[in-house]
Design an enzyme around this catalytic site. Structure first.
Site, PDB file in Angstrom:
ATOM      1  CG  ASP A  47      -2.479  -7.380   0.108  1.00 51.36           C
ATOM      2  OD1 ASP A  47      -3.477  -6.702  -0.179  1.00 51.36           O
ATOM      3  OD2 ASP A  47      -1.300  -7.005  -0.118  1.00 51.36           O
ATOM      4  CG  ASP A  89      -3.111  -3.878  -5.132  1.00 50.34           C
ATOM      5  OD1 ASP A  89      -2.916  -4.093  -6.337  1.00 50.34           O
ATOM      6  OD2 ASP A  89      -4.216  -3.536  -4.667  1.00 50.34           O
TER       7      ASP A  89
HETATM    8  C1  XBP Z   1      -3.901  -1.650  -1.970  1.00 52.03           C
HETATM    9  C2  XBP Z   1      -4.304  -0.271  -2.116  1.00 52.03           C
HETATM   10  C3  XBP Z   1      -5.124   0.140  -3.264  1.00 52.03           C
HETATM   11  C4  XBP Z   1      -4.403   0.184  -4.581  1.00 52.03           C
HETATM   12  C5  XBP Z   1      -5.226   0.899  -5.602  1.00 52.03           C
HETATM   13  O1  XBP Z   1      -3.554  -1.916  -0.605  1.00 52.03           O
HETATM   14  O2  XBP Z   1      -3.997   0.549  -1.271  1.00 52.03           O
HETATM   15  O3  XBP Z   1      -5.594   1.415  -3.010  1.00 52.03           O
HETATM   16  O4  XBP Z   1      -3.186   0.908  -4.431  1.00 52.03           O
HETATM   17  O5  XBP Z   1      -6.480   0.345  -5.718  1.00 52.03           O
HETATM   18  P1  XBP Z   1      -3.531  -3.405  -0.017  1.00 52.03           P
HETATM   19  P2  XBP Z   1      -7.799   1.228  -5.941  1.00 52.03           P
HETATM   20  O6  XBP Z   1      -2.507  -4.176  -0.807  1.00 52.03           O
HETATM   21  O7  XBP Z   1      -3.094  -3.251   1.413  1.00 52.03           O
HETATM   22  O8  XBP Z   1      -4.911  -4.000  -0.132  1.00 52.03           O
HETATM   23  O9  XBP Z   1      -7.414   2.439  -6.734  1.00 52.03           O
HETATM   24  O10 XBP Z   1      -8.738   0.306  -6.674  1.00 52.03           O
HETATM   25  O11 XBP Z   1      -8.300   1.601  -4.571  1.00 52.03           O
HETATM   26 MG    MG Z   2      -0.669  -4.975  -0.248  1.00 55.15          MG
END
Ligand code: XBP
Ligand code: MG
Length: 252
Positions: free
Chosen positions: A9, A11
Site C-alpha cells: 500500500d 498512503d
Molecule cells: C488511500 C486513499 C486515497 C487517498 C487520496 O487509501 O484512501 O483516497 O487518501 O487519494 P489506501 P486520491 O492507503 O488504503 O490505498 O485523492 O488520489 O483518491
Molecule cells: Mg493506506
C-alpha cells in the site's frame, strides 16, 4: 511455500501522506474553488473511513454538510476538484516534502537484493504514487515495482480486494507466495480478501483500527538503530523488519 513478492500500500504505509499531504491538497482545491469546505485533522480522520478522493468528497457532502445544495453537475464539480487536488498534492510531493516511513527504503533495497519481486496496490491516483516515489524514495525507483496498481483502474476500491487481485494477476502470482503491507483497516480487509498474509504498520490515524487477521501489527518497520514496537500478532523476537523477518513471517 517460498516468499516470492511483496505488495505495498502507499498512503500511510510507505509514507505518512494523509494528514500533511492529501488533506491540505483537498483544502487548497476547495479554497481555490471558493467553497467553504474545510477538513481539519480530526474531521479528516473520520473521512478516511471512505477510500478514494472523489468518493471521500461525496461522502463528506452526504454525511457532514446537510446544508449544502448539490448543483446538477455535482459529479463534474467533484471530478474538477479532484484534478485540482491532485495538482496540489503532486506539487507538494515533488518538493520532497513527504518522507518515507522508517525502514521503508532499507527493506525495499534489501528485498531487491534478495531477489524478491515488488508491486504496489493503492487506491490513490497513479501520478501521486510516481511523484512520491521519484522525490521521496529516489529517482528511478518507480521501476523497482513491476506493477503500480492504483486509483480507478478497478471499479471497487479498498476494502474490496480488487486492487490486490489486479496486481497479483498482472504479476502472475499466487497470493500464497506474497506478503502485503498495509496501515489501515480498509487496506487490511482488501489484502486479506485477496488471500494475502499481511503485515500492518500503524500511524496516528489508524492506531485504533481493527486489525483482526493481520499476521503482525507493528509501530513501523524499524531500523537496526531504532527498534520498532510490536502491537499485536506473531512475535518473531526481532526489533526491526528485514528479509529474514519477512520470510519467517510468511512461514508462520
Ligand atoms: C488511500 C486513499 C486515497 C487517498 C487520496 O487509501 O484512501 O483516497 O487518501 O487519494 P489506501 P486520491 O492507503 O488504503 O490505498 O485523492 O488520489 O483518491
Ligand atoms: Mg493506506
Amino acid at each position: 511455500m517460498t516468499l516470492l513478492a511483496l505488495l505495498f500500500d502507499v498512503d500511510g504505509t510507505l509514507a505518512d501522506t494523509e494528514r500533511d499531504g492529501h488533506r491540505p491538497a483537498f483544502n487548497q482545491a476547495f479554497q481555490d474553488a471558493g467553497l467553504d469546505w474545510v477538513w481539519d485533522v480530526a474531521l479528516y480522520g473520520k473521512l478516511l473511513a471512505v477510500t478514494g478522493g472523489k468518493e471521500r468528497m461525496k461522502h463528506y457532502i452526504d454525511h457532514f454538510r446537510p446544508d449544502y445544495r448539490k448543483p446538477d453537475n455535482f459529479d463534474d464539480l467533484v471530478a474538477d476538484l479532484h484534478k485540482a487536488k491532485t495538482r496540489h498534492y503532486t506539487a507538494l510531493a515533488a518538493q520532497g516534502g513527504i518522507p518515507m516511513r522508517p525502514g521503508v527504503k532499507r527493506v525495499l533495497n534489501e528485498a531487491r537484493a534478495a531477489g524478491l519481486r515488488l508491486g504496489i496496490a493503492t487506491t490513490t491516483t497513479p501520478e501521486n504514487v510516481t511523484v512520491l516515489l521519484e522525490h521521496s524514495l529516489g529517482s528511478g525507483t518507480q521501476d523497482w515495482f513491476e506493477v503500480i496498481a492504483a486509483g480507478d483502474i478497478v471499479p471497487s476500491k479498498k476494502p474490496a480486494p480488487d486492487i490486490y487481485q489486479y496486481a497479483l494477476e498482472k504479476m502472475g502470482l499466487n497470493p500464497a507466495d506474497c506478503l502485503a503491507f498495509e496501515d489501515s483497516e480498509n487496506g487490511l480487509r482488501s489484502s486479506l480478501g485477496a488471500g494475502l498474509k499481511t503485515l500492518v504498520t500503524v500511524n496516528d490515524y489508524t492506531l485504533d483500527h481493527d486489525f483482526t487477521g493481520a499476521s503482525v501489527v507493528l509501530s513501523d518497520l524499524g531500523e537496526p538503530s531504532a527498534s520498532n514496537r510490536r502491537i499485536a500478532g506473531v512475535d518473531l523476537n526481532q526489533p526491526f523488519v528485514d528479509v529474514a523477518y519477512l520470510r519467517a513471517l510468511h512461514q508462520s
